[in-house]
Design an enzyme around this catalytic site. Sequence first.
Site: not given
Ligand code: ADP
Ligand code: ADP
Length: 215
Positions: A88, A127, A160, A171, A13
């Site tokens: 979420r 990541r 992270r 998660r 995302k």
């Molecule tokens: P990911 O990359 O796994 O999608 P995020 O960076 O979006 O993770 O979120 C990291 C953490 O921040 C989540 O595990 C949660 O604890 C908190 N968080 C982020 N967005 C939300 C949301 N919309 N509602 C509740 N908690 C959130």
């Molecule tokens: P999210 O925000 O959904 O948690 P991220 O964009 O942070 O996901 O991506 C999670 C990890 O996967 C990062 O290390 C990113 O560089 C990698 N990644 C993202 N998209 C792809 C893809 N299409 N193929 C391979 N690796 C990816």
Amino acid sequence: MRMVLLGPPGVGKGTQAVKLAGYYGVPHISSGDMFREALAKGTPLGLEAKKYMEAGTLVPDSVTIGLVKERLELPDASRGFVLDGFPRTLRQAEALDELLAQLKMPLDVVVSIEAGRDVVVERLVARRTCRQCGAVYHLKFNPPAISGVCDRCGGELYQRADDAEETVRRRLEVYSKETEPLIEYYRSRGLLISVNGEQDIEDVFEAIKARVAQV
Ligand code: ADP
Ligand code: ADP
Ligand code: ZN
């Protein structure tokens, strides 16, 4: 363009949100980034969010909804936005609908990025994130030019704490229970498109743009 990106942790995302925000010329709004920034600055909000983030659970809706509301009310969001990581929960989705109705800027599209569990786990555990600007890399799939250094700002890359394997498992459980129902919520409102997230980064990006252009 007013877009929400949905999908499990690690599906890409954030990676796609940065590219889409650039392409459509709108701000990228990430609740996770906002919480991490607040935490890095040591604000009360950051300290409140910390325990949930570390545990891999959700920050309470009361806190999260207020934070995103304030952000969406800033002038630049009137141009549009790519929302990443919010909503979420069902309550967050309803609050977002209400707010956007008040602001007279309803959503255009919700993009569900899909990938299997093994794929997202492999992405999360390798990541790396920039401490300074939040840019995201992957040791194997999207490495920086110089190991440990952000291409964009020269900042230090770190892993992270919540990308450790045990927290990742938690998660993913939270995602299935709390967030996955939103796919149906948006499908029933005719806003949902689904994209295969198991392709390369560029291919996912092209697929999203192509599907969105048909909306
Ligand atoms: P990911 O990359 O796994 O999608 P995020 O960076 O979006 O993770 O979120 C990291 C953490 O921040 C989540 O595990 C949660 O604890 C908190 N968080 C982020 N967005 C939300 C949301 N919309 N509602 C509740 N908690 C959130
Ligand atoms: P999210 O925000 O959904 O948690 P991220 O964009 O942070 O996901 O991506 C999670 C990890 O996967 C990062 O290390 C990113 O560089 C990698 N990644 C993202 N998209 C792809 C893809 N299409 N193929 C391979 N690796 C990816
Ligand atoms: Zn950086």
